[in-house]
Design an enzyme around this catalytic site. Structure first.
Site, PDB file in Angstrom:
ATOM      1  CG  HIS A  48       6.225  19.590   8.418  1.00  0.00           C
ATOM      2  ND1 HIS A  48       5.865  20.517   9.376  1.00  0.00           N
ATOM      3  CD2 HIS A  48       6.558  20.303   7.317  1.00  0.00           C
ATOM      4  CE1 HIS A  48       5.993  21.740   8.870  1.00  0.00           C
ATOM      5  NE2 HIS A  48       6.399  21.642   7.624  1.00  0.00           N
ATOM      6  CE  LYS A  66      13.882  39.569   7.322  1.00  0.00           C
ATOM      7  NZ  LYS A  66      13.152  39.901   6.117  1.00  0.00           N
ATOM      8  NE  ARG A  89       2.440  23.486   1.895  1.00  0.00           N
ATOM      9  CZ  ARG A  89       2.885  24.374   2.746  1.00  0.00           C
ATOM     10  NH1 ARG A  89       2.249  24.574   3.871  1.00  0.00           N
ATOM     11  NH2 ARG A  89       3.960  25.071   2.477  1.00  0.00           N
ATOM     12  CB  SER A 146       4.237  25.938  10.375  1.00  0.00           C
ATOM     13  OG  SER A 146       4.835  24.698  10.122  1.00  0.00           O
TER      14      SER A 146
HETATM   15  P1  ADP Z   1      10.294  26.057   4.745  1.00  0.00           P
HETATM   16  O1  ADP Z   1      10.360  27.394   5.440  1.00  0.00           O
HETATM   17  O2  ADP Z   1      11.648  25.486   4.438  1.00  0.00           O
HETATM   18  O3  ADP Z   1       9.353  25.975   3.583  1.00  0.00           O
HETATM   19  P2  ADP Z   1       8.330  24.505   6.217  1.00  0.00           P
HETATM   20  O4  ADP Z   1       8.454  23.993   7.611  1.00  0.00           O
HETATM   21  O5  ADP Z   1       7.237  25.470   5.936  1.00  0.00           O
HETATM   22  O6  ADP Z   1       9.768  25.081   5.896  1.00  0.00           O
HETATM   23  O7  ADP Z   1       8.169  23.286   5.210  1.00  0.00           O
HETATM   24  C1  ADP Z   1       9.164  22.302   5.065  1.00  0.00           C
HETATM   25  C2  ADP Z   1       8.820  21.428   3.854  1.00  0.00           C
HETATM   26  O8  ADP Z   1       7.632  20.700   4.123  1.00  0.00           O
HETATM   27  C3  ADP Z   1       8.544  22.215   2.578  1.00  0.00           C
HETATM   28  O9  ADP Z   1       9.021  21.446   1.477  1.00  0.00           O
HETATM   29  C4  ADP Z   1       7.051  22.333   2.531  1.00  0.00           C
HETATM   30  O10 ADP Z   1       6.575  22.476   1.215  1.00  0.00           O
HETATM   31  C5  ADP Z   1       6.664  20.974   3.117  1.00  0.00           C
HETATM   32  N1  ADP Z   1       5.340  21.024   3.719  1.00  0.00           N
HETATM   33  C6  ADP Z   1       4.850  21.946   4.561  1.00  0.00           C
HETATM   34  N2  ADP Z   1       3.568  21.671   4.904  1.00  0.00           N
HETATM   35  C7  ADP Z   1       3.246  20.530   4.243  1.00  0.00           C
HETATM   36  C8  ADP Z   1       2.049  19.738   4.139  1.00  0.00           C
HETATM   37  N3  ADP Z   1       0.927  20.085   4.749  1.00  0.00           N
HETATM   38  N4  ADP Z   1       2.092  18.621   3.369  1.00  0.00           N
HETATM   39  C9  ADP Z   1       3.219  18.285   2.706  1.00  0.00           C
HETATM   40  N5  ADP Z   1       4.373  18.993   2.730  1.00  0.00           N
HETATM   41  C10 ADP Z   1       4.386  20.099   3.490  1.00  0.00           C
END
Ligand code: ADP
Length: 173
Positions: free
Chosen positions: A24, A48, A99, A137
Site C-alpha cells: 500500500h 464483515k 498485484r 493484508s
Molecule cells: P480492498 O478491500 O479495497 O481491495 P485493500 O486494502 O486490500 O482494500 O487494497 C487496497 C488497494 O491496494 C487495492 O487496489 C489493492 O489491489 C492494492 N494493494 C493491496 N496490496 C498491494 C500490494 N502488495 N502492492 C500493490 N497494491 C496493493
C-alpha cells in the site's frame, strides 16, 4: 476554495487497509509523485470481520503519515458509494494497486461500474512491485497472529503497533 486549490490534482486511494502494508505504501508514494493531494480513505463497513477497527486503521495510517512527514496526504474514512465520496472531497481520480490477474478481474468490474456511475472520474492503477506481488493484508494478519515476523512487510512506523495488536488476536482469521 482558493484559486490554486481550484487547479489541484486530487485523488482518493480507497481500501480496507486491514492493516496497511508496504505494498500500500508503495502505491501511495507513486500517487504522491503524480498528485497534489492524496486522500487515503478507509472503507467503513467494507469487511464483515475486520481485525483492526476503522478507528484503529485511520489512527495507524495517520501515525505513519506523521512519522514520515508525508505532505499532501489526508487520512479519512468513508461510507457508501466511492464515487460520491470522491466528488465530496473535490477529487477527480481514484487510485488502485494491481498485484495479479486476480486483482485485475475485480478491478475491471469495479471500474466499469464506477464509470457507469461517474464518467467524469478516472481510476489510475499502479502495478505492485514484483517483491510485493505476494503481499496482502490477510497474509500479514495470518503471520502476525501466529507469531511470525512481519518486518519489512509493513511500514516500519507501524510494525510494533501491528505486532502487539495481532498477538491479542485469536489465530483463526
Ligand atoms: P480492498 O478491500 O479495497 O481491495 P485493500 O486494502 O486490500 O482494500 O487494497 C487496497 C488497494 O491496494 C487495492 O487496489 C489493492 O489491489 C492494492 N494493494 C493491496 N496490496 C498491494 C500490494 N502488495 N502492492 C500493490 N497494491 C496493493
Amino acid at each position: 476554495m482558493s484559486e490554486s486549490e481550484g487547479n489541484m490534482r486530487i485523488c482518493v486511494y480507497p481500501g480496507s487497509f486491514d492493516p496497511f502494508t508496504v505494498g500500500h505504501h508503495d502505491v501511495l508514494e507513486h500517487a504522491l509523485a503524480m498528485f497534489d493531494c492524496v486522500y487515503v480513505s478507509v472503507l467503513n463497513n467494507g469487511m464483515k470481520h475486520p481485525v483492526f477497527s476503522v478507528d484503529e486503521r485511520v489512527e495507524m495510517i495517520q501515525h505513519m503519515v506523521d512519522v514520515e512527514h508525508m505532505q499532501k496526504v489526508v487520512v479519512g474514512r468513508f461510507d457508501g458509494l466511492l464515487v460520491d465520496y470522491v466528488r465530496s472531497v473535490g477529487a477527480s481520480y481514484i487510485i488502485r494497486g494491481l498485484r495479479a490477474t486476480m486483482d485485475f478481474e475485480y478491478e475491471f468490474q469495479i471500474n466499469a461500474l464506477n464509470r457507469h456511475l461517474a464518467p467524469d472520474i478516472d481510476t489510475v492503477y499502479f502495478m505492485a512491485r514484483p517483491e510485493h506481488s505476494f503481499l496482502s493484508s490477510s497474509g500479514i494478519r495470518e503471520i502476525g497472529t501466529m507469531g511470525g515476523s512481519i518486518k519489512g512487510l509493513v511500514p516500519e512506523s507501524l510494525e510494533d503497533i501491528i505486532v502487539e495488536r495481532l498477538k491479542k488476536q485469536p489465530s483463526d482469521c
